[in-house]
Design an enzyme around this catalytic site. Structure first.
Site, PDB file in Angstrom:
ATOM      1  N   CYS A 128     -57.478  -3.001   6.289  1.00 52.13           N
ATOM      2  CA  CYS A 128     -56.797  -2.629   5.046  1.00 52.13           C
ATOM      3  C   CYS A 128     -56.552  -1.122   5.000  1.00 52.13           C
ATOM      4  CB  CYS A 128     -57.577  -3.092   3.822  1.00 52.13           C
ATOM      5  SG  CYS A 128     -56.615  -3.016   2.292  1.00 52.13           S
ATOM      6  N   ASP A 199     -64.598  -2.200  -2.620  1.00 55.81           N
ATOM      7  CA  ASP A 199     -64.141  -2.255  -4.009  1.00 55.81           C
ATOM      8  C   ASP A 199     -65.315  -2.388  -4.969  1.00 55.81           C
ATOM      9  OD1 ASP A 199     -61.831  -3.379  -2.231  1.00 55.81           O
ATOM     10  OD2 ASP A 199     -60.913  -2.672  -4.091  1.00 55.81           O
TER      11      ASP A 199
HETATM   12  P1  RI2 Z   1     -60.395   3.368  -1.406  1.00 53.38           P
HETATM   13  C1  RI2 Z   1     -58.519  -1.502  -1.636  1.00 53.38           C
HETATM   14  O1  RI2 Z   1     -58.098  -2.521  -2.474  1.00 53.38           O
HETATM   15  C2  RI2 Z   1     -59.031  -2.027  -0.306  1.00 53.38           C
HETATM   16  O2  RI2 Z   1     -59.796  -3.217  -0.444  1.00 53.38           O
HETATM   17  C3  RI2 Z   1     -59.870  -0.847   0.104  1.00 53.38           C
HETATM   18  O3  RI2 Z   1     -60.773  -1.137   1.153  1.00 53.38           O
HETATM   19  C4  RI2 Z   1     -60.567  -0.515  -1.202  1.00 53.38           C
HETATM   20  O4  RI2 Z   1     -59.576  -0.723  -2.214  1.00 53.38           O
HETATM   21  C5  RI2 Z   1     -61.124   0.859  -1.305  1.00 53.38           C
HETATM   22  O5  RI2 Z   1     -60.095   1.806  -1.305  1.00 53.38           O
HETATM   23  P2  RI2 Z   1     -56.535  -2.715  -2.879  1.00 53.38           P
HETATM   24  O6  RI2 Z   1     -56.322  -1.828  -4.097  1.00 53.38           O
HETATM   25  O7  RI2 Z   1     -60.985   3.637  -2.762  1.00 53.38           O
HETATM   26  O8  RI2 Z   1     -55.646  -2.370  -1.737  1.00 53.38           O
HETATM   27  O9  RI2 Z   1     -61.372   3.707  -0.312  1.00 53.38           O
HETATM   28  O10 RI2 Z   1     -56.437  -4.179  -3.255  1.00 53.38           O
HETATM   29  O11 RI2 Z   1     -59.046   3.995  -1.218  1.00 53.38           O
END
Ligand code: RI2
Length: 309
Positions: A128, A199
């Site tokens: 991701c 998350d």
């Molecule tokens: P940072 C994201 O969720 C991903 O799951 C990622 O690993 C997590 O948030 C943490 O992101 P989404 O918003 O705070 O893409 O490290 O569903 O950027």
């Protein structure tokens, strides 16, 4: 003022603003703007702030960083509810700015600490797009570690492309793979470390991250590869000390396949999964590197305020 709240709500819900830390910061910034709304007195403004907070928290259900940030601001607002309007505004705006700065420094601190875990020539796999992971890997690179990174594309929304673009444009050798190639690549290319963001982290040390993370963690365990989670403490769930669990977001089927393409087929689109503590080696937090068993104590120490509400 409801305009700005609705706009942020929609941006978070549609994932125009995404990433667990960014949605928390964006909601905090928005509450900062709400604090400047017209109001007759502090009681009325408090009511407006609480209503905005409730709306913002409902934008996405899984990343605990969002309610944690909003609840913290509402807690500070409540605590200062006795102040006269101008003073209340000044105090709250100052505290919101401080809170946002703390989140940004947590990110830098994690990068600094995490870089020490990276060794020369490490081949790292990530899943991701996590701003925290990107910052950590870039920091290791700046510290002179010649790493290489494998990014999974991360169906259905392809956030792996963001990671690949971000790291490759920084000069870091980057390879993109389809999600289902993870096990083979981890084995054949001899990945040294898996590093992912998060998350939500539970008191048990279990963690929630983008769908597909748990199967990568299981592969890492089988292949004896370090599984590292880079995470700010704002993503720890204090309510999990009392047994509470977040909802796993189920997103629209149209993210998976064009509507009507398989008319008699039900489409499931869960956006996150749970990786059990047994599959996690360490969490890199702004307070240091901790094993999953230490999450419980960290939560008790840092989130006393949350349990008071
Ligand atoms: P940072 C994201 O969720 C991903 O799951 C990622 O690993 C997590 O948030 C943490 O992101 P989404 O918003 O705070 O893409 O490290 O569903 O950027």
């Amino acid at each position: 003022m409801t305009d700005i709240v609705n706009k942020t709500y929609k941006n978070i819900k549609s994932m125009r603003i995404r990433g667990a830390l960014d949605i928390a910061i964006s909601a905090s910034n928005t509450l900062g703007k709400v604090v400047t709304s017209d109001a007759k007195n502090t009681t009325q403004l408090l009511r407006i702030i609480k209503r905005a907070g409730k709306k913002l928290k409902s934008a996405r259900p899984t990343a605990i960083s969002l309610p944690n940030a909003v609840n913290y601001i509402l807690y500070i607002a409540d605590k200062n509810g006795h102040l006269e309007l101008d003073e209340f505004r000044r105090k709250l705006l100052g505290d919101i700015d401080k809170f946002i700065d703390e989140q940004k420094s947590a990110l830098d601190r994690i990068a600094e600490i995490g870089s020490n875990l990276i060794e020369e020539d490490d081949l790292i796999l990530t899943h991701c797009n996590s701003d925290t992971v990107d910052t950590l890997i870039k920091r290791a690179w700046d510290d002179g570690k010649k790493v290489e990174v494998i990014c999974t594309e991360t169906r259905p929304r392809y956030q792996g492309h963001i990671t690949a673009r971000e790291l490759s444009s920084y000069g870091i050798p980057t390879t993109l793979i389809v999600d289902s190639a993870a096990h083979l690549v981890m084995k054949e290319l001899k990945i040294d470390k898996v590093i992912v963001g998060a998350d939500t982290i539970y008191a048990s040390g279990d963690m929630i991250n983008k769908i597909g993370t748990s199967q990568i963690a299981i592969c890492a365990k089988e292949l004896d590869i370090d599984f590292i989670v880079a995470v700010e403490s704002i993503k720890f769930s204090p309510q999990s000390l009392l047994g509470s669990r977040v909802e796993i977001e189920e997103r629209d089927p149209s993210e998976v396949i064009k509507p009507g393409k398989l008319p008699r087929v039900k489409i499931l689109n869960p956006a996150f999964d749970i990786t059990h503590a047994d599959y996690i080696d360490v969490f890199v937090t702004e307070f240091g590197v901790i094993p999953p068993e230490a999450v419980y104590s960290l939560l008790r120490e840092k989130f006393g305020w949350e349990l008071e509400i």
